[in-house]
Design a protein around this motif. Structure first.
Motif, PDB file in Angstrom:
ATOM      1  N   ALA A   1       0.823  -1.205   0.000  1.00 31.49           N
ATOM      2  CA  ALA A   1       0.000   0.000   0.000  1.00 31.49           C
ATOM      3  C   ALA A   1       0.858   1.256   0.000  1.00 31.49           C
ATOM      4  O   ALA A   1       0.529   2.249  -0.674  1.00 31.49           O
ATOM      5  CB  ALA A   1      -0.938  -0.014   1.199  1.00 31.49           C
TER       6      ALA A   1
ATOM      7  N   ARG B   1       2.183   1.868  -3.554  1.00 29.22           N
ATOM      8  CA  ARG B   1       1.157   2.409  -4.443  1.00 29.22           C
ATOM      9  C   ARG B   1       0.900   3.888  -4.120  1.00 29.22           C
ATOM     10  O   ARG B   1       0.758   4.715  -5.036  1.00 29.22           O
ATOM     11  CB  ARG B   1      -0.125   1.584  -4.305  1.00 29.22           C
ATOM     12  CG  ARG B   1      -1.338   2.040  -5.090  1.00 29.22           C
ATOM     13  CD  ARG B   1      -1.132   2.040  -6.593  1.00 29.22           C
ATOM     14  NE  ARG B   1      -0.571   3.320  -7.066  1.00 29.22           N
ATOM     15  CZ  ARG B   1      -0.197   3.547  -8.306  1.00 29.22           C
ATOM     16  NH1 ARG B   1      -0.307   2.608  -9.230  1.00 29.22           N
ATOM     17  NH2 ARG B   1       0.307   4.714  -8.652  1.00 29.22           N
TER      18      ARG B   1
ATOM     19  N   THR C   1      -1.992  -8.691  -2.911  1.00 33.34           N
ATOM     20  CA  THR C   1      -1.661  -7.532  -3.743  1.00 33.34           C
ATOM     21  C   THR C   1      -2.918  -6.794  -4.187  1.00 33.34           C
ATOM     22  O   THR C   1      -2.983  -5.556  -4.140  1.00 33.34           O
ATOM     23  CB  THR C   1      -0.851  -7.994  -4.961  1.00 33.34           C
ATOM     24  OG1 THR C   1       0.321  -8.692  -4.518  1.00 33.34           O
ATOM     25  CG2 THR C   1      -0.444  -6.828  -5.828  1.00 33.34           C
ATOM     26  N   ARG C   2      -3.899  -7.540  -4.615  1.00 27.78           N
ATOM     27  CA  ARG C   2      -5.179  -6.940  -5.020  1.00 27.78           C
ATOM     28  C   ARG C   2      -5.787  -6.151  -3.872  1.00 27.78           C
ATOM     29  O   ARG C   2      -6.229  -4.999  -4.040  1.00 27.78           O
ATOM     30  CB  ARG C   2      -6.127  -8.047  -5.469  1.00 27.78           C
ATOM     31  CG  ARG C   2      -7.529  -7.601  -5.858  1.00 27.78           C
ATOM     32  CD  ARG C   2      -8.477  -8.787  -5.880  1.00 27.78           C
ATOM     33  NE  ARG C   2      -8.632  -9.382  -4.543  1.00 27.78           N
ATOM     34  CZ  ARG C   2      -9.178 -10.574  -4.316  1.00 27.78           C
ATOM     35  NH1 ARG C   2      -9.614 -11.316  -5.321  1.00 27.78           N
ATOM     36  NH2 ARG C   2      -9.283 -11.026  -3.077  1.00 27.78           N
ATOM     37  N   ASP C   3      -5.825  -6.750  -2.703  1.00 28.28           N
ATOM     38  CA  ASP C   3      -6.469  -6.113  -1.553  1.00 28.28           C
ATOM     39  C   ASP C   3      -5.688  -4.904  -1.051  1.00 28.28           C
ATOM     40  O   ASP C   3      -6.267  -4.029  -0.392  1.00 28.28           O
ATOM     41  CB  ASP C   3      -6.650  -7.133  -0.421  1.00 28.28           C
ATOM     42  CG  ASP C   3      -7.623  -8.247  -0.795  1.00 28.28           C
ATOM     43  OD1 ASP C   3      -8.339  -8.099  -1.813  1.00 28.28           O
ATOM     44  OD2 ASP C   3      -7.645  -9.272  -0.087  1.00 28.28           O
TER      45      ASP C   3
ATOM     46  N   GLY D   1      -4.452  -2.727  -3.066  1.00 29.97           N
ATOM     47  CA  GLY D   1      -4.741  -1.637  -3.990  1.00 29.97           C
ATOM     48  C   GLY D   1      -3.762  -1.463  -5.124  1.00 29.97           C
ATOM     49  O   GLY D   1      -3.786  -0.427  -5.804  1.00 29.97           O
TER      50      GLY D   1
ATOM     51  N   ASP E   1      -1.860  -2.539  -8.874  1.00 27.90           N
ATOM     52  CA  ASP E   1      -2.412  -2.644 -10.217  1.00 27.90           C
ATOM     53  C   ASP E   1      -2.337  -4.055 -10.791  1.00 27.90           C
ATOM     54  O   ASP E   1      -3.046  -4.354 -11.750  1.00 27.90           O
ATOM     55  CB  ASP E   1      -1.672  -1.674 -11.145  1.00 27.90           C
ATOM     56  CG  ASP E   1      -1.825  -0.243 -10.680  1.00 27.90           C
ATOM     57  OD1 ASP E   1      -2.902   0.338 -10.911  1.00 27.90           O
ATOM     58  OD2 ASP E   1      -0.881   0.298 -10.075  1.00 27.90           O
TER      59      ASP E   1
ATOM     60  N   TRP F   1      -8.891 -12.175 -10.094  1.00 24.58           N
ATOM     61  CA  TRP F   1      -8.644 -10.727 -10.202  1.00 24.58           C
ATOM     62  C   TRP F   1      -8.793 -10.313 -11.678  1.00 24.58           C
ATOM     63  O   TRP F   1      -7.813 -10.040 -12.341  1.00 24.58           O
ATOM     64  CB  TRP F   1      -7.246 -10.411  -9.683  1.00 24.58           C
ATOM     65  CG  TRP F   1      -6.935  -8.961  -9.511  1.00 24.58           C
ATOM     66  CD1 TRP F   1      -7.744  -7.884  -9.731  1.00 24.58           C
ATOM     67  CD2 TRP F   1      -5.674  -8.421  -9.069  1.00 24.58           C
ATOM     68  NE1 TRP F   1      -7.081  -6.705  -9.458  1.00 24.58           N
ATOM     69  CE2 TRP F   1      -5.813  -7.011  -9.043  1.00 24.58           C
ATOM     70  CE3 TRP F   1      -4.475  -8.991  -8.694  1.00 24.58           C
ATOM     71  CZ2 TRP F   1      -4.771  -6.182  -8.658  1.00 24.58           C
ATOM     72  CZ3 TRP F   1      -3.434  -8.163  -8.311  1.00 24.58           C
ATOM     73  CH2 TRP F   1      -3.579  -6.769  -8.280  1.00 24.58           C
TER      74      TRP F   1
END
Length: 227
Positions: free
Chosen positions: A98, A101, A144-146, A148, A150, A166
């Motif tokens: 996080a 990002r 990774t998805r959770d 945030g 890409d 995903w």
């Protein structure tokens, strides 16, 4: 070509060699990947020199992995290079992901490395991962998805399964070898078309192009195989 997703991995020694590679292959590829070895040798100034006038987007493959504050600072320091894609390690955890990002420019797509394509299930078992590369890639893709980000970096053998969990992710896939090419140190490989059809959004290809006697012809042949 419309469906060309190939980023050529510039595994070369010098800025001049990288620029020469770009001059040879840019009509036949979608982007340029510069990695840790090149960055350690030439630093941000070397990256900037390669990208000066380069018609290709930059994939900066540094696989950052440290505490959240350190990774955030590193990502922020790379912003002037305007990478289209930047890698971190998913194993750094949710807070680190996080932070990366949040520190990246909005236009930079931050993707997390799941399981290196040089590793197989025996390698993972020796590191304490008992359920294999497929399960580990899916586990880290969810993380990774959770967080945030890409997308992820994964083997072509895992991309179909992670795309199912995903659908909106960007899947960067190394371990891609044209039919008949030497596998080298890669253990989980597919051809460019197989990887594309499995769900790869970016195909990372290095030595089959960079070690070819005619780099432009090698890149063009891969592009044709994807048409």
């Amino acid at each position: 070509m419309a469906d060309n997703r190939v980023y050529v991995a510039a595994d070369v020694a010098s800025v001049a060699d990288a620029r020469a590679l770009v001059a040879d292959v840019w009509p036949h590829v979608a982007g340029l990947k510069l990695g840790l070895e090149f960055f350690c040798a030439h630093g941000p100034a070397g990256i900037a020199a390669v990208m000066d006038g380069c018609p290709l987007p930059l994939f900066l493959d540094l696989k950052l992995h440290d505490i959240p504050n350190t990774v955030a600072g590193a990502v922020a320091s790379l912003a002037p290079l305007a990478p289209a894609i930047l890698t971190v390690h998913a194993a750094g955890g949710a807070a680190m992901l996080a932070a990366a990002r949040a520190a990246a420019p909005p236009a930079t797509r931050v993707v997390a490395v799941t399981v290196l394509t040089s590793l197989d299930d025996d390698d993972l078992l020796s590191a304490g991962v008992a359920d294999g590369s497929a399960a580990q890639a899916q586990r880290l893709a969810r993380l990774t998805r959770d967080a945030g980000l890409d997308g992820i970096v994964c083997s072509p053998h895992e991309v179909a399964a992670v795309q199912a969990l995903w659908p909106a992710g960007l899947f960067v896939v190394p371990g891609v070898r044209p039919a008949g090419s030497a596998v080298g140190d890669q253990k989980r490989v597919m051809t460019p078309r197989e990887a594309r059809d499995a769900g790869a959004g970016v195909l990372v290809i290095g030595r089959p192009i960079t070690a070819a006697p005619d780099k432009a012809a090698a890149a063009a042949a891969i592009a044709v195989s994807l048409a």
